[in-house]
Design a protein around this motif. Structure first.
Motif, PDB file in Angstrom:
ATOM      1  N   MET A 168       0.874  -1.047   0.040  1.00  0.00           N
ATOM      2  CA  MET A 168      -0.046   0.045   0.075  1.00  0.00           C
ATOM      3  C   MET A 168       0.712   1.197   0.108  1.00  0.00           C
ATOM      4  O   MET A 168       1.745   1.413   0.676  1.00  0.00           O
ATOM      5  CB  MET A 168      -0.979   0.169   1.209  1.00  0.00           C
ATOM      6  CG  MET A 168      -1.989   0.903   1.082  1.00  0.00           C
ATOM      7  SD  MET A 168      -1.729   2.469   2.045  1.00  0.00           S
ATOM      8  CE  MET A 168      -2.018   1.942   3.657  1.00  0.00           C
ATOM      9  N   VAL A 169       0.628   2.071  -0.753  1.00  0.00           N
ATOM     10  CA  VAL A 169       1.344   3.465  -1.050  1.00  0.00           C
ATOM     11  C   VAL A 169       0.323   4.549  -0.253  1.00  0.00           C
ATOM     12  O   VAL A 169      -0.589   4.938  -1.045  1.00  0.00           O
ATOM     13  CB  VAL A 169       1.700   3.945  -2.474  1.00  0.00           C
ATOM     14  CG1 VAL A 169       2.404   5.172  -2.500  1.00  0.00           C
ATOM     15  CG2 VAL A 169       2.427   2.594  -3.324  1.00  0.00           C
ATOM     16  N   PRO A 170       0.849   5.092   0.628  1.00  0.00           N
ATOM     17  CA  PRO A 170      -0.114   6.018   1.412  1.00  0.00           C
ATOM     18  C   PRO A 170      -0.447   7.189   0.446  1.00  0.00           C
ATOM     19  O   PRO A 170       0.591   7.899   0.179  1.00  0.00           O
ATOM     20  CB  PRO A 170       0.475   6.580   2.639  1.00  0.00           C
ATOM     21  CG  PRO A 170       1.311   5.138   3.184  1.00  0.00           C
ATOM     22  CD  PRO A 170       1.687   4.452   1.724  1.00  0.00           C
ATOM     23  N   HIS A 171      -1.521   7.703   0.338  1.00  0.00           N
ATOM     24  CA  HIS A 171      -1.802   8.800  -0.554  1.00  0.00           C
ATOM     25  C   HIS A 171      -1.204   8.711  -1.855  1.00  0.00           C
ATOM     26  O   HIS A 171      -1.241   9.707  -2.613  1.00  0.00           O
ATOM     27  CB  HIS A 171      -1.405  10.040   0.215  1.00  0.00           C
ATOM     28  CG  HIS A 171      -2.200  10.340   1.595  1.00  0.00           C
ATOM     29  ND1 HIS A 171      -3.627  10.190   1.997  1.00  0.00           N
ATOM     30  CD2 HIS A 171      -1.394  10.364   2.863  1.00  0.00           C
ATOM     31  CE1 HIS A 171      -3.424  10.345   3.133  1.00  0.00           C
ATOM     32  NE2 HIS A 171      -2.317  10.224   3.850  1.00  0.00           N
ATOM     33  N   GLY A 172      -1.101   7.517  -2.412  1.00  0.00           N
ATOM     34  CA  GLY A 172      -0.350   7.540  -3.680  1.00  0.00           C
ATOM     35  C   GLY A 172       0.960   7.962  -3.739  1.00  0.00           C
ATOM     36  O   GLY A 172       1.662   8.395  -4.807  1.00  0.00           O
ATOM     37  N   GLU A 173       1.643   8.532  -2.550  1.00  0.00           N
ATOM     38  CA  GLU A 173       2.907   9.349  -2.619  1.00  0.00           C
ATOM     39  C   GLU A 173       4.059   8.462  -2.009  1.00  0.00           C
ATOM     40  O   GLU A 173       5.122   8.770  -2.333  1.00  0.00           O
ATOM     41  CB  GLU A 173       2.807  10.600  -2.080  1.00  0.00           C
ATOM     42  CG  GLU A 173       1.834  11.629  -2.796  1.00  0.00           C
ATOM     43  CD  GLU A 173       1.560  12.784  -2.154  1.00  0.00           C
ATOM     44  OE1 GLU A 173       2.070  13.040  -0.838  1.00  0.00           O
ATOM     45  OE2 GLU A 173       0.804  13.596  -2.866  1.00  0.00           O
ATOM     46  N   GLY A 174       3.878   7.622  -1.062  1.00  0.00           N
ATOM     47  CA  GLY A 174       4.865   6.736  -0.466  1.00  0.00           C
ATOM     48  C   GLY A 174       5.529   7.451   0.766  1.00  0.00           C
ATOM     49  O   GLY A 174       4.916   8.225   0.980  1.00  0.00           O
ATOM     50  N   PRO A 175       6.456   6.649   1.284  1.00  0.00           N
ATOM     51  CA  PRO A 175       6.894   5.210   0.604  1.00  0.00           C
ATOM     52  C   PRO A 175       5.961   4.240   1.028  1.00  0.00           C
ATOM     53  O   PRO A 175       5.125   4.418   1.761  1.00  0.00           O
ATOM     54  CB  PRO A 175       8.371   5.148   1.632  1.00  0.00           C
ATOM     55  CG  PRO A 175       8.142   5.908   2.906  1.00  0.00           C
ATOM     56  CD  PRO A 175       7.207   6.944   2.274  1.00  0.00           C
ATOM     57  N   ALA A 176       6.188   3.124   0.004  1.00  0.00           N
ATOM     58  CA  ALA A 176       5.120   1.855   0.121  1.00  0.00           C
ATOM     59  C   ALA A 176       5.225   1.464   1.519  1.00  0.00           C
ATOM     60  O   ALA A 176       6.537   1.281   1.873  1.00  0.00           O
ATOM     61  CB  ALA A 176       5.492   1.110  -0.982  1.00  0.00           C
ATOM     62  N   ILE A 177       4.358   0.608   1.986  1.00  0.00           N
ATOM     63  CA  ILE A 177       4.363  -0.262   3.237  1.00  0.00           C
ATOM     64  C   ILE A 177       3.744  -1.356   2.576  1.00  0.00           C
ATOM     65  O   ILE A 177       2.991  -1.584   1.971  1.00  0.00           O
ATOM     66  CB  ILE A 177       3.717   0.559   4.413  1.00  0.00           C
ATOM     67  CG1 ILE A 177       2.331   0.538   4.271  1.00  0.00           C
ATOM     68  CG2 ILE A 177       4.303   1.730   4.887  1.00  0.00           C
ATOM     69  CD1 ILE A 177       1.195   1.010   5.318  1.00  0.00           C
ATOM     70  N   GLN A 178       4.274  -2.697   3.435  1.00  0.00           N
ATOM     71  CA  GLN A 178       3.683  -3.857   3.544  1.00  0.00           C
ATOM     72  C   GLN A 178       2.810  -3.893   4.052  1.00  0.00           C
ATOM     73  O   GLN A 178       2.694  -4.028   5.420  1.00  0.00           O
ATOM     74  CB  GLN A 178       4.821  -4.997   3.525  1.00  0.00           C
ATOM     75  CG  GLN A 178       4.507  -6.323   3.216  1.00  0.00           C
ATOM     76  CD  GLN A 178       5.474  -7.501   3.143  1.00  0.00           C
ATOM     77  OE1 GLN A 178       6.431  -7.112   2.983  1.00  0.00           O
ATOM     78  NE2 GLN A 178       4.964  -8.796   3.336  1.00  0.00           N
ATOM     79  N   VAL A 179       1.429  -4.465   3.635  1.00  0.00           N
ATOM     80  CA  VAL A 179       0.230  -4.875   4.481  1.00  0.00           C
ATOM     81  C   VAL A 179       0.349  -6.081   5.122  1.00  0.00           C
ATOM     82  O   VAL A 179       0.631  -7.020   4.398  1.00  0.00           O
ATOM     83  CB  VAL A 179      -1.029  -4.814   3.443  1.00  0.00           C
ATOM     84  CG1 VAL A 179      -2.282  -4.990   4.192  1.00  0.00           C
ATOM     85  CG2 VAL A 179      -1.135  -3.360   2.939  1.00  0.00           C
ATOM     86  N   ARG A 180      -0.004  -6.125   6.256  1.00  0.00           N
ATOM     87  CA  ARG A 180       0.008  -7.515   6.891  1.00  0.00           C
ATOM     88  C   ARG A 180      -0.981  -8.511   6.441  1.00  0.00           C
ATOM     89  O   ARG A 180      -2.363  -8.073   6.284  1.00  0.00           O
ATOM     90  CB  ARG A 180      -0.131  -7.412   8.334  1.00  0.00           C
ATOM     91  CG  ARG A 180       1.041  -6.570   8.997  1.00  0.00           C
ATOM     92  CD  ARG A 180       1.127  -6.564  10.418  1.00  0.00           C
ATOM     93  NE  ARG A 180       2.314  -5.782  11.118  1.00  0.00           N
ATOM     94  CZ  ARG A 180       2.391  -5.472  12.406  1.00  0.00           C
ATOM     95  NH1 ARG A 180       1.481  -5.812  13.253  1.00  0.00           N
ATOM     96  NH2 ARG A 180       3.458  -4.797  12.541  1.00  0.00           N
TER      97      ARG A 180
END
Length: 587
Positions: free
Chosen positions: A420-432
């Motif tokens: 998931m990329v918060p607000h489409g701006e990143g950085p990306a995080i891995q969803v559990r």
């Protein structure tokens, strides 16, 4: 049939009166055990108030303790009564019958529908002889029986209808649909009409599955004023809803949100037209009045007055906008920005809900990029990169939720991930995804506009199933922690699902096939329920599908044989573009 005479016009009957109704018949004097069991199973399908006739088949004790509202067991066909356990002894004082069938769903006490893969259902009904009411002789009556109601799928669909309750997403100011089932007509137990049933279900709170991620603005314990069983809108389409004392002291802003929950919920009921809701105290004084237009402020997708645009990727990997609302098929046009200039050839795409940005997966499936589609800014560095060896083992098509967060699945068998990329701006995080087992991966996904549910195509071996997961958002050490939890099957009867798209607040359009069946395009509720009218016209070789949030716009799909096509309401599939892929609406 007459074979002569004039042609005369006749008045058709009211179509609303054509629905089949079952009227329960009480047991006859001296009825045999077979008749008692069959009569009771039939009486469960009726609208008899309090199930009074059905209770006449039970012993006095069983009639007092039986709770038909406790649960509903839904079977594919009417329950099959087996032979009694003893047939040769005429002096029997008790007898047992087996009840069997294929169970397809359960509806719990909170009206939540829970589908299952068809499974064997086996219960029993036990009868004893009880003194007759007139004191003369004995009558066979049921003293032990399955909990709640046991109905065939057709009887269930005849007696119940799906409605959406609405609650606020936790910590947010927009509503989330929570589908439940209520009686089509007066409820036999509560004696409430469908409007009152729906309001009561809303006040009882969200279903257990959705409860962790939504909130109700009604104070705990709020209920309809005692004795209210009927709610009717007046000539100005205003519905007055009297509540108990638990809601007597709410403030205006809270009341506004309470009324908005009601307006969204009642919008799904065809039997009533409500333009505004007036909430009242138990003494009849007014709490607040809210109109449908005012409630729209809390919609997950607000109606802007303009039609949603559809988009697709042409044979050169260019992002194109596709006009779908015109009667005649229009010519697609390239979007602005790098995606519209083939600077970054694409494999798949998702457009943000405000149609200002797009997320595109590169032609080789390795990289996820985000770029403007309303201005000519340079592309940004990739947000997510996959190291999968094959294109089909790399990134899935992306999806935007209504919060502006961007989602994508990495299908690498060696490291399957949901990102998931918060607000489409990143950085990306891995969803559990603690439920993602070894050997399985997320093949495709679509996130709801409200951001609290995600539709997943989960691949394990050769089988791909559709599941709905709940999105849980937390913060740890100042950093967001996002999980998808409690996935549940949304189409358990389909053994292969090819594509899925959201089609409104609680409905999906799904491409798949049942065991030994043909491929279908059909609507499915997020709770897994369907109806006989949910199947769309046939279309072969569908690889992708997308539906608008507003069901007045056409569904678009990519077919191996016909290219990109559209399906307008009440029409058949119509070709639009011969060569292209990834047809999508915003989301």
């Amino acid at each position: 049939m007459p074979d002569k005479g004039d042609v005369r016009q006749v008045r058709a009957s009211n179509p609303g009166d054509s629905q089949v109704r079952v009227y329960a018949v009480q047991p006859r004097e001296g009825a045999e055990p077979d008749e008692i069991v069959d009569g009771f199973l039939e009486a469960m399908t009726s609208d008899d108030l309090g199930f009074a006739t059905a209770r006449k088949y039970l012993t006095k004790q069983a009639a007092r303790t039986w709770k038909p509202e406790e649960r509903i067991t839904v079977l594919s066909t009417a329950p099959d009564r087996g032979q009694p356990d003893h047939t040769d002894d005429r002096d029997l004082q008790d007898i047992t019958y087996s009840i069997a069938g294929k169970q397809v769903a359960t509806v719990d006490a909170r009206h939540a529908y829970q589908p299952i893969s068809p499974a064997n259902y086996a219960q029993s009904i036990h009868l004893v002889q009880e003194p007759a009411q007139d004191g003369q002789g004995k009558e066979w009556r049921i003293d032990r029986l399955p909990a709640g109601l046991v109905l065939s799928e057709s009887d269930f669909q005849r007696n119940y209808r799906s409605v959406n309750k609405y609650y606020f997403a936790s910590g947010e100011d927009w509503v989330v649909a929570d589908p439940v089932y209520i009686r089509n007509r007066q409820d036999p137990v509560s004696r409430m009409d469908p409007v009152a049933q729906t309001v009561k279900a809303l006040l009882e709170g969200p279903t257990n599955w959705l409860k962790p991620v939504v909130d109700s603005r009604f104070p705990t314990g709020t209920a309809l004023k005692e004795g209210v069983t009927t709610l009717t809108a007046d000539d100005q389409s205003t519905l007055k809803v009297p509540l108990n004392d638990k809601a007597a002291h709410v403030g205006r802003e809270q009341c506004r949100r309470m009324a908005s929950q009601l307006l969204f919920t009642l919008g799904d009921l065809p039997s009533v037209r409500v333009e505004q809701v007036e909430l009242q105290r138990a003494n009849g004084s007014q709490l607040c009045v809210v109109s449908k237009a005012q409630a729209e402020e809390f919609a997950a997708v607000r109606q802007s007055g303009r039609a949603e645009n559809a988009f697709f990727v042409d044979e050169h990997g260019t992002l194109m906008m596709l006009p779908t609302g015109d009667k005649e098929v229009g010519s697609p046009s390239a979007t602005l920005g790098p995606f519209g200039k083939s600077a970054l050839p694409l494999q798949s795409v998702a457009v943000s809900r405000d149609e200002s940005r797009a997320a595109g997966v590169s032609h080789d499936g390795r990289q996820l990029h985000v770029a403007s589609i309303i201005s000519d800014h340079d592309p940004r560095p990739a947000k997510v990169i996959s190291t999968g060896a094959k294109p089909q083992d790399r990134l899935s098509a992306p999806s935007w939720d209504g919060r502006g967060d961007l989602w994508v699945a990495d299908r690498n068998p060696l490291n399957p991930r949901l990102m998931m990329v918060p607000h489409g701006e990143g950085p990306a995080i891995q969803v559990r995804t603690p439920w993602l087992e070894e050997g399985s991966r997320i093949k495709a996904l679509r996130v709801s506009a409200d951001g609290v549910r995600v539709a997943l195509l989960l691949q394990q071996g050769d089988r791909t199933t559709l599941q709905i997961g709940r999105v849980d958002r937390q913060t740890a050490g100042g950093q967001p922690v996002v999980s998808v939890v409690a996935p549940q099957h949304a189409a358990p009867r389909m053994e292969a699902v090819t594509a899925v798209s959201w089609a409104g607040p609680s409905r999906l359009v799904v491409v798949g096939k049942e065991a030994e069946g043909v491929e279908q395009v059909r609507y499915v509720q997020t709770d897994g329920s369907t109806s006989a009218t949910s199947v769309l016209p046939g279309l072969n070789g569908v690889t992708e599908v997308s539906a608008p949030h507003d069901d007045r716009a056409p569904v678009v799909a990519d077919s191996v044989n016909d290219g990109i096509v559209r399906l307008a309401p009440g029409a058949n599939w119509q070709p639009m573009v011969k060569t292209g892929s990834s047809p999508v609406y915003p989301g």
